[in-house]
Design an enzyme around this catalytic site. Sequence first.
Site, PDB file in Angstrom:
ATOM      1  N   SER A 159      30.391  36.779  34.605  1.00 13.54           N
ATOM      2  CA  SER A 159      30.969  35.804  33.685  1.00 13.54           C
ATOM      3  C   SER A 159      29.865  35.215  32.829  1.00 13.54           C
ATOM      4  CB  SER A 159      31.682  34.691  34.449  1.00 13.54           C
ATOM      5  OG  SER A 159      32.041  33.646  33.581  1.00 13.54           O
ATOM      6  N   ASP A 200      34.921  33.781  29.260  1.00 11.88           N
ATOM      7  CA  ASP A 200      35.768  32.598  29.390  1.00 11.88           C
ATOM      8  C   ASP A 200      35.882  31.862  28.068  1.00 11.88           C
ATOM      9  OD1 ASP A 200      36.522  32.593  32.160  1.00 11.88           O
ATOM     10  OD2 ASP A 200      34.432  32.135  32.642  1.00 11.88           O
ATOM     11  N   MET A 247      42.837  32.459  40.093  1.00 18.59           N
ATOM     12  CA  MET A 247      41.777  31.453  40.016  1.00 18.59           C
ATOM     13  C   MET A 247      41.519  30.889  41.410  1.00 18.59           C
ATOM     14  SD  MET A 247      40.719  31.382  36.929  1.00 18.59           S
ATOM     15  CE  MET A 247      39.608  29.978  37.115  1.00 18.59           C
ATOM     16  N   MET A 280      37.555  28.545  26.397  1.00 18.72           N
ATOM     17  CA  MET A 280      38.152  27.248  26.727  1.00 18.72           C
ATOM     18  C   MET A 280      38.291  26.413  25.459  1.00 18.72           C
ATOM     19  SD  MET A 280      35.981  26.328  30.152  1.00 18.72           S
ATOM     20  CE  MET A 280      35.472  27.592  31.312  1.00 18.72           C
ATOM     21  N   ASP A 309      38.521  34.764  40.323  1.00 19.32           N
ATOM     22  CA  ASP A 309      37.540  34.050  39.502  1.00 19.32           C
ATOM     23  C   ASP A 309      37.341  32.636  40.020  1.00 19.32           C
ATOM     24  OD1 ASP A 309      35.961  32.966  37.531  1.00 19.32           O
ATOM     25  OD2 ASP A 309      37.439  33.114  35.937  1.00 19.32           O
ATOM     26  N   HIS A 347      33.207  39.478  31.876  1.00 16.24           N
ATOM     27  CA  HIS A 347      34.235  38.435  31.858  1.00 16.24           C
ATOM     28  C   HIS A 347      33.826  37.345  30.873  1.00 16.24           C
ATOM     29  CE1 HIS A 347      37.647  36.311  33.740  1.00 16.24           C
ATOM     30  NE2 HIS A 347      36.947  35.213  33.483  1.00 16.24           N
TER      31      HIS A 347
END
Length: 214
Positions: free
Chosen positions: A6, A33, A135, A35, A169, A31
Amino acid sequence: MEIAPSILSADFANLAKDIKQCELAKVKILHIDVMDGNFVPNITIGPVVISAIRRQSKLIFDTHLMINSPDKYVEAFVKAGSDWITFHIEAVKNPFSLIKKIRSLGAKPGISINPFTSLRKISRYLDMVDLVLVMSVNPGFGGQKFISDVLPKIETLKKEKRNFKISVDGGINFDTISAVAAAGADIAVAGNAVFGNCGNIVKNIKKLYEFSKI
């Protein structure tokens, strides 16, 4: 089981270098992310960054949209170079439509659930997606403690024996990855465990692979 680093935990001043180190460790998936400061209390990156690192890497980009109204933005993320688009069931009003849209754009759709969201919320979509992301922390920040209550969810999803991959994750490290593997996960997303620990990325990934063997 695959390790998906990540980049939320990577050194953004040397992002291309860190990604190359991941490639040297033979990972296949990156990965990413995303947001928005709305769905989660943090803001990260957008399509511009993905477009930039796409030119530097041929890894599979799993773009994890922790945002409200993801249907408004999926096209931009696919055009930027995302291979998989994973959205949260908690943030979408019409998952059927969004899954169809993602696939029509040429990307693989994934669906994610928060630690305390029931699997019943996504059961009707399991035959439509390529990835289910469980998650194991509350989304929004890296470095959180793994929530072991999600392990039965992984086991239940594994018993479905359908075509989707199971990704996990949050809080994945050398101590928790074996339990995730034993539960049946196909992919473990790891941030601090990859990019922390004195920054030896290749060594950290190899160690995670070693600890994931069951």
